[in-house]
Design a protein around this motif. Structure first.
Motif, PDB file in Angstrom:
ATOM      1  N   SER A   1       0.830  -1.329  -0.093  1.00 18.94           N
ATOM      2  CA  SER A   1       0.001  -0.003  -0.117  1.00 18.94           C
ATOM      3  C   SER A   1       0.874   1.399  -0.054  1.00 18.94           C
ATOM      4  N   SER A   2       2.195   1.091   0.516  1.00 17.73           N
ATOM      5  CA  SER A   2       2.881   2.553   0.432  1.00 17.73           C
ATOM      6  C   SER A   2       3.435   2.648  -0.929  1.00 17.73           C
ATOM      7  N   LEU A   3       3.078   1.834  -2.046  1.00 17.83           N
ATOM      8  CA  LEU A   3       3.457   2.082  -3.345  1.00 17.83           C
ATOM      9  C   LEU A   3       2.334   3.249  -4.014  1.00 17.83           C
ATOM     10  N   LYS A   4       2.401   4.149  -3.659  1.00 24.98           N
ATOM     11  CA  LYS A   4       1.503   4.993  -4.155  1.00 24.98           C
ATOM     12  C   LYS A   4       1.335   5.599  -5.663  1.00 24.98           C
ATOM     13  N   MET A   5       2.531   5.174  -6.238  1.00 29.23           N
ATOM     14  CA  MET A   5       2.949   5.234  -7.938  1.00 29.23           C
ATOM     15  C   MET A   5       2.483   4.183  -8.675  1.00 29.23           C
ATOM     16  N   LEU A   6       2.223   3.013  -7.746  1.00 29.08           N
ATOM     17  CA  LEU A   6       2.028   1.718  -8.545  1.00 29.08           C
ATOM     18  C   LEU A   6       0.704   1.717  -9.480  1.00 29.08           C
ATOM     19  N   GLU A   7       1.015   1.421 -10.913  1.00 28.85           N
ATOM     20  CA  GLU A   7      -0.093   1.274 -11.726  1.00 28.85           C
ATOM     21  C   GLU A   7      -0.353  -0.099 -12.171  1.00 28.85           C
ATOM     22  N   THR A   8       0.896  -1.097 -12.278  1.00 27.47           N
ATOM     23  CA  THR A   8       0.692  -2.467 -12.928  1.00 27.47           C
ATOM     24  C   THR A   8       1.177  -3.364 -11.771  1.00 27.47           C
ATOM     25  N   LEU A   9       0.434  -4.461 -11.522  1.00 22.99           N
ATOM     26  CA  LEU A   9       1.219  -5.327 -10.551  1.00 22.99           C
ATOM     27  C   LEU A   9       0.872  -6.989 -11.156  1.00 22.99           C
ATOM     28  N   HIS A  10       1.966  -7.428 -11.817  1.00 19.20           N
ATOM     29  CA  HIS A  10       1.823  -8.614 -12.460  1.00 19.20           C
ATOM     30  C   HIS A  10       2.414  -9.943 -11.887  1.00 19.20           C
ATOM     31  N   LEU A  11       1.695 -10.421 -11.336  1.00 21.47           N
ATOM     32  CA  LEU A  11       2.291 -11.755 -10.307  1.00 21.47           C
ATOM     33  C   LEU A  11       1.777 -13.218 -10.760  1.00 21.47           C
ATOM     34  N   GLU A  12       1.268 -13.100 -12.045  1.00 17.56           N
ATOM     35  CA  GLU A  12       0.371 -14.185 -12.380  1.00 17.56           C
ATOM     36  C   GLU A  12       1.411 -15.408 -12.688  1.00 17.56           C
ATOM     37  N   ASP A  13       1.016 -16.515 -12.921  1.00 22.34           N
ATOM     38  CA  ASP A  13       1.605 -17.798 -13.182  1.00 22.34           C
ATOM     39  C   ASP A  13       2.949 -17.988 -12.248  1.00 22.34           C
ATOM     40  N   ASN A  14       2.652 -17.810 -10.848  1.00 19.77           N
ATOM     41  CA  ASN A  14       3.648 -18.414 -10.085  1.00 19.77           C
ATOM     42  C   ASN A  14       3.030 -19.339  -8.926  1.00 19.77           C
ATOM     43  N   ARG A  15       3.590 -19.265  -7.732  1.00 18.58           N
ATOM     44  CA  ARG A  15       3.119 -20.358  -6.522  1.00 18.58           C
ATOM     45  C   ARG A  15       2.743 -19.441  -5.403  1.00 18.58           C
ATOM     46  N   PHE A  16       2.277 -18.204  -5.448  1.00 14.20           N
ATOM     47  CA  PHE A  16       1.820 -17.502  -4.226  1.00 14.20           C
ATOM     48  C   PHE A  16       0.629 -18.030  -3.535  1.00 14.20           C
TER      49      PHE A  16
ATOM     50  N   LEU B   1      -4.114  -5.644 -12.214  1.00 13.31           N
ATOM     51  CA  LEU B   1      -3.828  -6.488 -10.923  1.00 13.31           C
ATOM     52  C   LEU B   1      -3.871  -8.023 -11.678  1.00 13.31           C
ATOM     53  N   PHE B   2      -2.672  -8.541 -12.067  1.00 16.99           N
ATOM     54  CA  PHE B   2      -2.839 -10.011 -12.657  1.00 16.99           C
ATOM     55  C   PHE B   2      -2.265 -10.762 -11.496  1.00 16.99           C
ATOM     56  N   LEU B   3      -3.255 -11.756 -10.820  1.00 13.59           N
ATOM     57  CA  LEU B   3      -3.050 -12.650 -10.084  1.00 13.59           C
ATOM     58  C   LEU B   3      -3.328 -14.148 -10.578  1.00 13.59           C
ATOM     59  N   GLN B   4      -3.500 -14.459 -11.859  1.00 13.58           N
ATOM     60  CA  GLN B   4      -4.236 -15.665 -12.237  1.00 13.58           C
ATOM     61  C   GLN B   4      -3.136 -16.811 -12.190  1.00 13.58           C
ATOM     62  N   ASN B   5      -3.552 -17.967 -11.995  1.00 11.62           N
ATOM     63  CA  ASN B   5      -2.724 -19.158 -12.040  1.00 11.62           C
ATOM     64  C   ASN B   5      -1.636 -19.117 -10.712  1.00 11.62           C
ATOM     65  N   ASN B   6      -2.211 -18.812  -9.434  1.00 14.99           N
ATOM     66  CA  ASN B   6      -1.412 -19.010  -8.464  1.00 14.99           C
ATOM     67  C   ASN B   6      -2.162 -19.965  -7.377  1.00 14.99           C
ATOM     68  N   ASN B   7      -1.662 -19.929  -6.153  1.00 13.18           N
ATOM     69  CA  ASN B   7      -2.143 -21.035  -5.222  1.00 13.18           C
ATOM     70  C   ASN B   7      -3.147 -20.113  -4.075  1.00 13.18           C
ATOM     71  N   LEU B   8      -3.600 -18.999  -4.532  1.00 12.79           N
ATOM     72  CA  LEU B   8      -4.248 -18.110  -3.596  1.00 12.79           C
ATOM     73  C   LEU B   8      -5.536 -18.681  -2.895  1.00 12.79           C
ATOM     74  N   THR B   9      -5.885 -18.211  -1.826  1.00  9.86           N
ATOM     75  CA  THR B   9      -6.962 -18.495  -1.102  1.00  9.86           C
ATOM     76  C   THR B   9      -7.903 -17.617  -0.703  1.00  9.86           C
ATOM     77  N   GLY B  10      -9.087 -17.919   0.060  1.00  9.35           N
ATOM     78  CA  GLY B  10      -9.822 -16.787   1.008  1.00  9.35           C
ATOM     79  C   GLY B  10     -10.595 -16.145  -0.334  1.00  9.35           C
ATOM     80  N   GLN B  11     -11.026 -15.107   0.104  1.00  5.94           N
ATOM     81  CA  GLN B  11     -11.789 -14.139  -0.624  1.00  5.94           C
ATOM     82  C   GLN B  11     -11.299 -13.041  -1.326  1.00  5.94           C
ATOM     83  N   ILE B  12     -11.698 -12.682  -2.662  1.00  8.37           N
ATOM     84  CA  ILE B  12     -11.255 -11.613  -3.251  1.00  8.37           C
ATOM     85  C   ILE B  12     -11.764 -10.429  -2.628  1.00  8.37           C
ATOM     86  N   PRO B  13     -10.958  -9.217  -2.323  1.00  6.61           N
ATOM     87  CA  PRO B  13     -11.527  -8.102  -1.255  1.00  6.61           C
ATOM     88  C   PRO B  13     -12.336  -7.404  -2.274  1.00  6.61           C
ATOM     89  N   ASN B  14     -13.463  -6.751  -1.663  1.00  3.65           N
ATOM     90  CA  ASN B  14     -14.317  -6.004  -2.461  1.00  3.65           C
ATOM     91  C   ASN B  14     -13.913  -4.868  -3.064  1.00  3.65           C
TER      92      ASN B  14
END
Length: 513
Positions: free
Chosen positions: A446-461, A478-491
């Motif tokens: 959240s401290s990355l106030k300038m952030l526009e793109t975050l691509h973490l897809e196709d990893n093992r998060f 915000l690309f998070l596809q194909n990881n091992n994330l759980t829980g709910q997607i924040p509203n």
């Protein structure tokens, strides 16, 4: 052209030593590049380079060499490494001055390929181009020497591959020697460094080094040997501490006319130079008058009425403009009855230091490097500088504050995790880490106030998507596809203007359709 304003005469000054309040310094770090075992040469201890660099290949030369350190090299593959730097990182004392000397002897390590030409870098400042062709054709090694300030607890020296030639860069030896505070102390080393052009002992017939010079500076012979019948000089007070041996001989000029000495022997590029000329004489006024000298450089008065005594003197300029061939003129000063002489001289090019990456960004990237099991091989030295040699996957800003603005390591086969300290890279606009095998949780960004793109897809998060990502107002992708994330997607991530991709995870609740 008016003479530069700063000309300083020094004679009989006391030596200013390193502060005794410092911890015992590493007086010299002598690295035998490519070697596997330590060695002692001329009373000095040389160590292998494996503890200082993580890239390159050790190679043994198969031809005879004049010095043991030339028998091995570390070679760096040119293929796929253009505009990358490979850095030795050496522990130093912050605020101390160091003589850095790099030595190169080709020895045919690249077969029939032409001799490589490449760049060398110190702490993010482009020092010089390395071209050993001329020396090697004469059967000699090439060395480069400079004086630089340690601005941190480590200094980096880098071999940098450019497109000058198609042959692998290499290095034979690397030396870091701490210098006393008195040496070259008129230079503002916070702003500039010194790169040696020439250092000569006039009239001497052999190279002078350690132990005659306690810092192992190289004083090469210049001119015909002229050995006076007797010399009774005491020159220990000269600030730059030239070895007393250079005063055993001299280059003398007759009185018949103004005599010019072509020195240094090579034409110089248009730049500013540090020039130091050394004189000492035991001539006594009772035996024929005092030795007074007028000194000129390229027709410009350099110093007038220099009194040469057994105490010795050095006349130097910290910034003197030179270009092309250079001549030093020595003539008797008005009223002097004794021929002029000179014992030694040094010329350094003055190099403006480059900017450095903001310290907090460097610390954050070092933490990221530590958390990756296979970080890029060129992640050493300054991350951004010189800009043409920034780390693989790093894009940096320009200007007075050098910041990391893009991190792109897509598809580089990286494993490991993302440390929380990545959030200290507060100038980041883009993070692309897709198609790797990174694991662990996604840190709070959240401290990355300038952030526009975050691509973490196709990893093992693993773990949940941080709620804090929704607080980054400028986030567009915000690309998070194909990881091992759980829980709910924040509203707060389900909002217009954000391209959110989450397929291929194990969420407890899918996002609304």
């Amino acid at each position: 052209m008016p003479p530069p304003s700063l000309i300083i005469l020094i004679s009989l000054f006391s030596l200013l030593s390193l502060s005794s309040s410092q911890p015992p310094p590493l007086l010299r770090t002598l690295i035998d590049c490519g070697a596997t075992v330590p060695s002692t040469i001329n009373g000095l201890q040389w160590i292998p380079d494996t503890g200082y660099i993580t890239s390159g290949t050790s190679k043994n030369l198969t031809i005879p060499v004049l010095h043991q350190t030339l028998s091995t090299v570390r070679s760096f593959p040119l293929q796929n490494n253009l505009h990358r730097k490979f850095c030795y990182v050496v522990s130093v004392f912050r605020g101390a001055k160091y003589m850095i000397r790099s030595t190169y002897f080709y020895g045919g390590i690249n077969g029939n390929d032409p001799l490589p030409v490449f760049d060398q870098i110190v702490d993010g400042t482009l020092w010089s181009v390395v071209n050993t062709t001329g020396d090697y054709s004469d059967g000699m090694a090439s060395y480069y020497e400079g004086v630089f300030l340690a601005r941190g607890k480590t200094m980096s020296f880098c071999i940098a591959a450019n497109s000058y030639t198609e042959s692998d860069p290499f290095i034979s030896a690397l030396e870091f020697v701490i210098l006393g505070n008195s040496l070259y102390n008129s230079t503002d080393f916070k702003q500039v460094g010194l790169s040696l052009v020439a250092r000569h002992s006039f009239g001497h017939k052999e190279v002078i080094r350690y132990p005659d010079d306690q810092f192992d500076r190289v004083w090469e012979p210049f001119g015909e040997p002229v050995i006076p019948p007797s010399k009774n000089v005491s020159v220990s007070g000269i600030w730059n501490l030239p070895p007393s041996k250079i005063f055993e001989t001299e280059f003398a000029m007759g009185r018949s006319s103004l005599r010019e000495l072509r020195w240094p022997p090579v034409p110089l590029p248009n730049s500013m130079y540090y020039i130091a000329l050394y004189f000492a004489d035991d001539h006594n006024s009772s035996t024929g008058g005092s030795r007074m000298i007028d000194v000129g450089i390229n027709g410009v008065p350099y110093y007038k009425n220099l009194s040469v005594t057994p105490a010795g003197a050095v006349v130097f300029a910290t910034k003197w403009p030179l270009s092309g061939p250079t001549t030093v003129a020595l003539s008797p000063a008005t009223g002097s009855s004794v021929d002029p002489l000179i014992n030694g001289g040094e010329v350094f090019e003055v190099i403006a230091l480059g900017e450095r990456t903001l310290t907090r960004d460097v610390i954050a990237l070092e933490a990221l490097k530590s958390s990756l099991q296979n970080a890029p091989l060129d992640w050493n030295g300054d991350p951004c500088m010189p800009l043409q040699y920034s780390w693989t996957g790093i894009t940096c800003s320009e200007g007075p504050r050098i910041r990391v603005v893009t991190l792109n390591l897509t598809g580089m086969g990286l494993s490991g995790s993302l440390p929380p300290s990545i959030a200290r890279l507060t100038a980041l606009a883009d993070i692309w880490l897709g198609n790797n095998t990174l694991s662990g949780s996604i840190p709070d960004l959240s401290s990355l106030k300038m952030l526009e793109t975050l691509h973490l897809e196709d990893n093992r998060f693993t773990g949940e998507i941080p709620l804090s990502l929704g607080n980054i107002k400028g986030l567009r992708e915000l690309f998070l596809q194909n990881n091992n994330l759980t829980g709910q997607i924040p509203n707060n991530l389900l909002k217009p203007g954000l391209n959110l991709r989450t397929s291929g995870n194990q969420f407890l609740a899918p996002p609304p359709s």
